[in-house]
Motif scaffolding. Structure first.
Motif, mmCIF file in Angstrom:
data_model
loop_
_atom_site.group_PDB
_atom_site.id
_atom_site.type_symbol
_atom_site.label_atom_id
_atom_site.label_comp_id
_atom_site.label_asym_id
_atom_site.label_seq_id
_atom_site.Cartn_x
_atom_site.Cartn_y
_atom_site.Cartn_z
ATOM 1 N N UNK A 112 0.759 -1.301 0.072
ATOM 2 C CA UNK A 112 0.067 -0.103 -0.057
ATOM 3 C C UNK A 112 0.798 1.220 -0.059
ATOM 4 N N UNK A 113 1.854 1.357 0.806
ATOM 5 C CA UNK A 113 2.552 2.515 0.881
ATOM 6 C C UNK A 113 3.432 2.685 -0.071
ATOM 7 N N UNK A 114 4.196 1.571 -0.982
ATOM 8 C CA UNK A 114 4.903 1.974 -2.161
ATOM 9 C C UNK A 114 3.948 2.361 -3.358
ATOM 10 N N UNK A 115 2.812 1.960 -3.364
ATOM 11 C CA UNK A 115 1.837 2.297 -4.459
ATOM 12 C C UNK A 115 1.381 3.814 -4.276
ATOM 13 N N UNK A 116 1.110 4.012 -2.845
ATOM 14 C CA UNK A 116 0.784 5.593 -2.738
ATOM 15 C C UNK A 116 1.953 6.464 -2.890
ATOM 16 N N UNK A 117 3.214 5.975 -2.573
ATOM 17 C CA UNK A 117 4.268 6.683 -2.860
ATOM 18 C C UNK A 117 4.433 6.922 -4.406
ATOM 19 N N UNK A 118 4.321 5.794 -5.102
ATOM 20 C CA UNK A 118 4.544 6.145 -6.578
ATOM 21 C C UNK A 118 3.366 7.053 -7.040
ATOM 22 N N UNK A 119 2.126 6.960 -6.660
ATOM 23 C CA UNK A 119 1.256 8.061 -7.123
ATOM 24 C C UNK A 119 1.436 9.299 -6.752
ATOM 25 N N UNK A 120 2.171 9.781 -5.577
ATOM 26 C CA UNK A 120 2.338 11.190 -5.152
ATOM 27 C C UNK A 120 3.475 11.510 -5.904
ATOM 28 N N UNK A 121 4.384 10.723 -6.199
ATOM 29 C CA UNK A 121 5.706 11.159 -6.840
ATOM 30 C C UNK A 121 5.415 11.448 -8.417
ATOM 31 N N UNK A 122 4.468 10.444 -8.996
ATOM 32 C CA UNK A 122 4.017 10.835 -10.308
ATOM 33 C C UNK A 122 3.396 12.193 -10.463
ATOM 34 N N UNK A 123 2.623 12.370 -9.298
ATOM 35 C CA UNK A 123 1.758 13.767 -9.473
ATOM 36 C C UNK A 123 2.729 15.013 -9.304
ATOM 37 N N UNK A 124 3.693 14.652 -8.410
ATOM 38 C CA UNK A 124 4.785 15.730 -8.022
ATOM 39 C C UNK A 124 5.805 16.023 -9.239
ATOM 40 N N UNK A 125 6.238 14.912 -9.762
ATOM 41 C CA UNK A 125 7.208 15.106 -10.966
ATOM 42 C C UNK A 125 6.795 14.217 -11.954
ATOM 43 N N UNK A 126 5.638 14.890 -12.786
ATOM 44 C CA UNK A 126 5.175 14.153 -13.982
ATOM 45 C C UNK A 126 6.079 13.960 -15.155
ATOM 46 N N UNK A 127 7.354 14.715 -14.922
ATOM 47 C CA UNK A 127 8.056 14.625 -16.178
ATOM 48 C C UNK A 127 9.141 13.330 -16.060
ATOM 49 N N UNK A 128 9.172 12.845 -14.563
ATOM 50 C CA UNK A 128 9.989 11.680 -14.380
ATOM 51 C C UNK A 128 9.037 10.569 -14.423
ATOM 52 N N UNK A 129 9.531 9.409 -15.024
ATOM 53 C CA UNK A 129 8.851 8.457 -15.082
ATOM 54 C C UNK A 129 8.824 7.112 -14.080
ATOM 55 N N UNK A 130 7.842 6.825 -13.356
ATOM 56 C CA UNK A 130 7.992 5.760 -12.600
ATOM 57 C C UNK A 130 7.541 4.473 -13.282
ATOM 58 N N UNK A 131 8.840 3.693 -13.616
ATOM 59 C CA UNK A 131 8.520 2.369 -14.469
ATOM 60 C C UNK A 131 8.270 1.391 -13.904
ATOM 61 N N UNK A 132 8.290 1.138 -12.400
ATOM 62 C CA UNK A 132 7.692 -0.033 -11.811
ATOM 63 C C UNK A 132 7.919 0.295 -10.251
ATOM 64 N N UNK A 133 7.133 -0.414 -9.388
ATOM 65 C CA UNK A 133 7.248 -0.513 -8.148
ATOM 66 C C UNK A 133 6.912 -1.961 -7.568
ATOM 67 N N UNK A 134 7.341 -2.232 -6.427
ATOM 68 C CA UNK A 134 7.134 -3.355 -5.539
ATOM 69 C C UNK A 134 7.314 -3.158 -4.117
ATOM 70 N N UNK A 135 6.531 -4.056 -3.372
ATOM 71 C CA UNK A 135 6.940 -4.081 -1.701
ATOM 72 C C UNK A 135 8.380 -4.524 -1.549
ATOM 73 N N UNK A 136 8.802 -4.255 -0.267
ATOM 74 C CA UNK A 136 10.217 -4.759 0.246
ATOM 75 C C UNK A 136 10.181 -5.951 1.008
ATOM 76 N N UNK A 137 8.958 -6.702 1.086
ATOM 77 C CA UNK A 137 8.745 -7.860 2.002
ATOM 78 C C UNK A 137 8.896 -9.078 1.228
ATOM 79 N N UNK A 138 10.241 -9.532 0.882
ATOM 80 C CA UNK A 138 10.387 -10.633 0.165
ATOM 81 C C UNK A 138 11.767 -11.362 0.840
ATOM 82 N N UNK A 139 11.976 -12.432 0.509
ATOM 83 C CA UNK A 139 13.036 -13.123 1.328
ATOM 84 C C UNK A 139 13.867 -13.505 -0.107
#
Ligand code: UDP
Length: 195
Positions: A112-139
């Motif tokens: 949830x956090x990384x998705x929301x962070x991606x959304x907000x960064x896209x809004x704040x910096x529309x010229x910089x492309x968020x090409x992917x995201x995923x959570x940090x809970x993996x082994x």
């Protein structure tokens, strides 16, 4: 010479602007760089743990994230320009990225956090492309899959938010395979950005 060694850790003396300039060059050159924004807690960890210290010493750029580090460099007579905080550097790189159309991958925090962070960064910096995201809970058994996903999106910048004891060694271990020009641990930044 832009390096000052504090407690055995080679810190860059550059301020924010020169740091962003240098990393812009790293991105044009397509050469993988691990950037560590080192605070006093990480310096302490390095003093206590030789393998953590060795990992830090192998980073391509260590910036002083903390007034304690700035202070120590002044006492030593070879001062760094200013504090370069990881959270601020993330934003400066996102801003610079608008001019260059940089591609960014966000790795870490909860889904949830990384998705929301991606959304907000896209809004704040529309010229910089968020090409992917995923959570940090993996082994470790999922490392290959995560690395393949990052490589597939060919980002210019990879921000990793999994806590300093995990994110920096993880980047160091997989640096050559990740092969992103700028890879940087950002601690709790996604939590702050997501609000
Ligand atoms: N985190 C993660 N995977 C983990 C542990 C932590 O993605 O296995 C994330 C956590 O959700 C938070 C960030 O890493 O967004 C920083 O975590 P924390 O504040 O615990 O670490 P610190 O920065 O204090 O080392």
């Amino acid at each position: 010479n832009n390096i000052v060694t504090i407690f055995g850790i080679p810190f860059s003396k550059w301020g924010m602007q020169e740091t962003v300039q240098y990393l812009t060059g790293a991105i044009s050159a397509r050469k993988p760089h691990q950037v560590i924004t080192a605070n006093p807690i990480m310096v302490m960890a390095a003093l206590e743990n030789p393998s953590y210290k060795q990992m830090m010493q192998q980073a391509d750029l260590i910036v002083p994230d903390g007034s304690g580090v700035v202070w120590a460099s002044r006492v030593g007579g070879d001062p760094v320009a200013e504090r370069v905080a990881g959270f601020d550097l993330l934003h400066e790189l996102m801003k610079e990225g608008e001019r260059h159309r940089w591609r960014v991958y966000l790795l870490g925090a909860s889904p949830e956090v990384v998705q929301e962070a991606a959304n907000r960064l896209k809004m704040q910096y529309p010229g910089t492309e968020i090409v992917g995201y995923r959570d940090g809970y993996f082994g470790p058994e999922q490392d290959d899959e995560v690395i393949e996903e990052v490589r597939r999106t060919s980002p210019d910048l990879l921000f990793v938010a999994r806590g300093a004891d995990t994110q920096e060694p993880w980047i160091a271990k997989h640096k050559q395979r990740l092969a992103v020009p700028v890879m940087m641990g950002v601690g709790g930044s996604f939590d702050v950005i997501s609000g």
